[in-house]
Enzyme design. Structure first.
Site, PDB file in Angstrom:
ATOM      1  N   LYS A   1      -4.404  86.886  93.352  1.00 17.32           N
ATOM      2  CA  LYS A   1      -5.059  86.966  94.656  1.00 17.32           C
ATOM      3  C   LYS A   1      -4.339  86.115  95.686  1.00 17.32           C
ATOM      4  O   LYS A   1      -4.571  86.264  96.884  1.00 17.32           O
ATOM      5  CB  LYS A   1      -6.554  86.623  94.565  1.00 17.32           C
ATOM      6  CG  LYS A   1      -6.923  85.300  93.886  1.00 17.32           C
ATOM      7  CD  LYS A   1      -8.425  85.054  94.003  1.00 17.32           C
ATOM      8  CE  LYS A   1      -9.166  84.503  92.814  1.00 17.32           C
ATOM      9  NZ  LYS A   1      -8.862  83.176  92.318  1.00 17.32           N
TER      10      LYS A   1
ATOM     11  N   LYS B   1       2.280  88.413  87.099  1.00 16.21           N
ATOM     12  CA  LYS B   1       0.830  88.625  87.021  1.00 16.21           C
ATOM     13  C   LYS B   1       0.259  89.017  88.391  1.00 16.21           C
ATOM     14  O   LYS B   1       0.704  88.484  89.407  1.00 16.21           O
ATOM     15  CB  LYS B   1       0.208  87.305  86.556  1.00 16.21           C
ATOM     16  CG  LYS B   1      -1.272  87.313  86.373  1.00 16.21           C
ATOM     17  CD  LYS B   1      -1.825  85.896  86.277  1.00 16.21           C
ATOM     18  CE  LYS B   1      -1.929  85.225  87.624  1.00 16.21           C
ATOM     19  NZ  LYS B   1      -2.830  84.096  87.745  1.00 16.21           N
TER      20      LYS B   1
ATOM     21  N   LYS C   1       2.888  75.784  90.604  1.00 15.45           N
ATOM     22  CA  LYS C   1       2.395  75.476  91.941  1.00 15.45           C
ATOM     23  C   LYS C   1       3.111  74.267  92.542  1.00 15.45           C
ATOM     24  O   LYS C   1       3.353  74.227  93.743  1.00 15.45           O
ATOM     25  CB  LYS C   1       0.874  75.257  91.925  1.00 15.45           C
ATOM     26  CG  LYS C   1       0.125  76.537  91.647  1.00 15.45           C
ATOM     27  CD  LYS C   1      -1.319  76.476  92.070  1.00 15.45           C
ATOM     28  CE  LYS C   1      -1.960  77.845  91.896  1.00 15.45           C
ATOM     29  NZ  LYS C   1      -3.395  77.869  92.025  1.00 15.45           N
TER      30      LYS C   1
HETATM   31  P1  TYM Z   1      -8.947  82.227  88.592  1.00 14.41           P
HETATM   32  O1  TYM Z   1      -9.958  82.070  89.682  1.00 14.41           O
HETATM   33  O2  TYM Z   1      -7.511  82.140  88.927  1.00 14.41           O
HETATM   34  O3  TYM Z   1      -9.177  83.599  87.834  1.00 14.41           O
HETATM   35  C1  TYM Z   1     -10.467  83.970  87.367  1.00 14.41           C
HETATM   36  C2  TYM Z   1     -10.362  84.771  86.084  1.00 14.41           C
HETATM   37  O4  TYM Z   1      -9.584  85.959  86.294  1.00 14.41           O
HETATM   38  C3  TYM Z   1      -8.546  86.017  85.318  1.00 14.41           C
HETATM   39  N1  TYM Z   1      -7.368  86.636  85.928  1.00 14.41           N
HETATM   40  C4  TYM Z   1      -6.716  87.680  85.399  1.00 14.41           C
HETATM   41  N2  TYM Z   1      -6.930  88.391  84.274  1.00 14.41           N
HETATM   42  C5  TYM Z   1      -6.079  89.421  84.014  1.00 14.41           C
HETATM   43  N3  TYM Z   1      -5.060  89.754  84.821  1.00 14.41           N
HETATM   44  C6  TYM Z   1      -4.796  89.066  85.953  1.00 14.41           C
HETATM   45  N4  TYM Z   1      -3.792  89.401  86.743  1.00 14.41           N
HETATM   46  C7  TYM Z   1      -5.652  87.976  86.287  1.00 14.41           C
HETATM   47  N5  TYM Z   1      -5.709  87.092  87.321  1.00 14.41           N
HETATM   48  C8  TYM Z   1      -6.751  86.281  87.083  1.00 14.41           C
HETATM   49  C9  TYM Z   1      -8.276  84.571  84.934  1.00 14.41           C
HETATM   50  O5  TYM Z   1      -7.639  84.479  83.679  1.00 14.41           O
HETATM   51  C10 TYM Z   1      -9.680  84.013  84.947  1.00 14.41           C
HETATM   52  O6  TYM Z   1     -10.346  84.294  83.728  1.00 14.41           O
HETATM   53  N6  TYM Z   1      -9.189  77.722  86.409  1.00 14.41           N
HETATM   54  C11 TYM Z   1      -9.798  79.037  86.488  1.00 14.41           C
HETATM   55  C12 TYM Z   1     -11.243  79.017  86.902  1.00 14.41           C
HETATM   56  C13 TYM Z   1     -12.105  78.129  86.062  1.00 14.41           C
HETATM   57  C14 TYM Z   1     -12.623  78.436  84.776  1.00 14.41           C
HETATM   58  C15 TYM Z   1     -13.377  77.294  84.404  1.00 14.41           C
HETATM   59  C16 TYM Z   1     -12.489  79.539  83.947  1.00 14.41           C
HETATM   60  C17 TYM Z   1     -12.544  76.891  86.406  1.00 14.41           C
HETATM   61  N7  TYM Z   1     -13.335  76.399  85.417  1.00 14.41           N
HETATM   62  C18 TYM Z   1     -14.031  77.251  83.182  1.00 14.41           C
HETATM   63  C19 TYM Z   1     -13.148  79.476  82.692  1.00 14.41           C
HETATM   64  C20 TYM Z   1     -13.898  78.340  82.342  1.00 14.41           C
HETATM   65  C21 TYM Z   1      -9.032  79.875  87.514  1.00 14.41           C
HETATM   66  O7  TYM Z   1      -8.380  79.369  88.377  1.00 14.41           O
HETATM   67  O8  TYM Z   1      -9.270  81.209  87.416  1.00 14.41           O
END
Ligand code: TYM
Length: 339
Positions: free
Chosen positions: A204, A201, A118
């Site tokens: 969104k 990957k 990023k």
């Molecule tokens: P975020 O919001 O980017 O994504 C949420 C969850 O979706 C999964 N994910 C995917 N899994 C498979 N294939 C993909 N293409 C894909 N894109 C997204 C992510 O691995 C995630 O599990 N930092 C985290 C949010 C967060 C969090 C936490 C997660 C904040 N605090 C504590 C677990 C525990 C994030 O930005 O996820």
């Protein structure tokens, strides 16, 4: 022998309410949460404080925060088994985050892949400090609840590893305080790839709307996006790294149907890409249609109930989080407030 109920292990996870949630979020995270729900004590958070790492449109962020909570419920998270809440409603997340910030190193934060990507995209521009310290807030989310398992997709594993390092460091410096958490990856769907570039990957935040499927996409969009997805010229459906586009579609179908991708590949081996893609699109449509319907009801007729669930979830989370934070305060030499 006592009749004490066996204490369930704690699960925590969250999704940022930015952009439209994708099939990657659904298969990499939410579906896995639902599948393990009964075995654990769960906290599923809408991480709205993480979302403001990059500036958001305020009205849009409010709308998306409720939509993400509605998606959790509509996908099968049962509020009787699992607390669903907004991160910003439980102030302990930011309080613990500061204490952990004081125990984190610049070096380890600058090694985080997500930060590197990023910040590279922002070369020559000012980079928000929140982008750098963001994994510490994620560590606080997890450690506040004495979490044992963190069900996430592949891209978040590095952040869970950092959380483990911070927890171990704190425990060694002050005495055991935090449970050391582990990432829990789904069997299939841990990394759903971009439909236009299957080496990337699915995200969104992508600029190309054909590269991802939204959980809320109507059937015609799903059909169109899958039919246009990038494959190869080999013409035979196989689960092989030489065919990353086909592999991705097989992974999607496997994650939805709880079947092995290799077994699906055999079934569709000779049917041609067109028919295979149609079957894949239909599998996705059948999975998402009931979720979409339920989300729409929750955001309209049942909005009051949705807000009530979030309030109860935050209350439960706050109760659990307070206990850990008081311990942490004492250990580092702060005076926990009375009461
Ligand atoms: P975020 O919001 O980017 O994504 C949420 C969850 O979706 C999964 N994910 C995917 N899994 C498979 N294939 C993909 N293409 C894909 N894109 C997204 C992510 O691995 C995630 O599990 N930092 C985290 C949010 C967060 C969090 C936490 C997660 C904040 N605090 C504590 C677990 C525990 C994030 O930005 O996820």
């Amino acid at each position: 022998m006592t009749d004490q109920p066996i204490k369930k292990s704690i699960v925590f996870s969250g999704i940022q309410p930015t952009g439209n949630l994708t099939l990657g979020n659904y298969l990499g995270a939410i579906k896995n949460w639902v599948q393990h729900q009964e075995a654990f004590e769960n906290l599923f958070c809408v991480v709205d404080l993480h979302a403001i790492t990059l500036r958001q449109n305020p009205a849009e962020l409010r709308k998306r925060s409720l939509e993400v909570a509605a998606i959790y419920l509509a996908s099968g998270i049962n509020p009787k088994e699992s607390a669903i809440f907004l991160q910003s409603h439980v102030p302990e997340h930011t309080q613990l985050s500061w204490i952990l910030t004081c125990n984190s190193y610049m070096g380890e934060l600058s090694r985080m892949t997500q930060y590197k990507t990023k910040s590279q995209n922002k070369e020559g521009e000012a980079i928000e400090a929140g982008l750098f310290t963001y994994p510490i807030l994620m560590a606080a989310d997890i450690l506040l609840y004495q979490t044992e398992f963190v069900p996430v997709g592949q891209d978040q594993v590095q952040h869970v590893e950092l959380t483990r390092d911070l927890a171990l460091r704190f425990n060694n410096a002050y005495s055991p305080t935090f449970t050391i958490p582990k990432a829990l990856l789904p069997k299939a769907g841990a990394k759903i790839m971009d439909l236009s570039d299957p080496m990337k990957k699915m995200s969104k935040s992508s600029d190309n709307p054909n590269s991802f499927i939204r959980i809320m996409d109507p059937p015609e969009d799903i059909k169109r996006k899958i039919s246009r997805s990038v494959t190869d010229s080999l013409g035979v459906v196989a689960y092989s790294p030489e065919q990353p586009g086909i592999m991705n579609l097989l992974d999607i179908m496997a994650a939805i149907s709880n079947r092995a991708p290799e077994e699906l590949a055999k079934e569709y081996q000779h049917c041609g890409y067109k028919a295979f893609k149609e079957a894949c699109a239909q599998t996705i449509i059948d999975e998402l249609a009931p979720v979409q319907q339920r989300v729409n009801t929750l955001l309209t007729k049942e909005r009051g109930e949705l807000e009530e669930i979030l309030a109860k979830g935050a209350q439960k989370a706050h109760f659990m989080a307070q206990k850990t934070l008081r311990k942490v305060y004492k250990k580092v030499g702060l005076i926990p407030p009375l009461g």
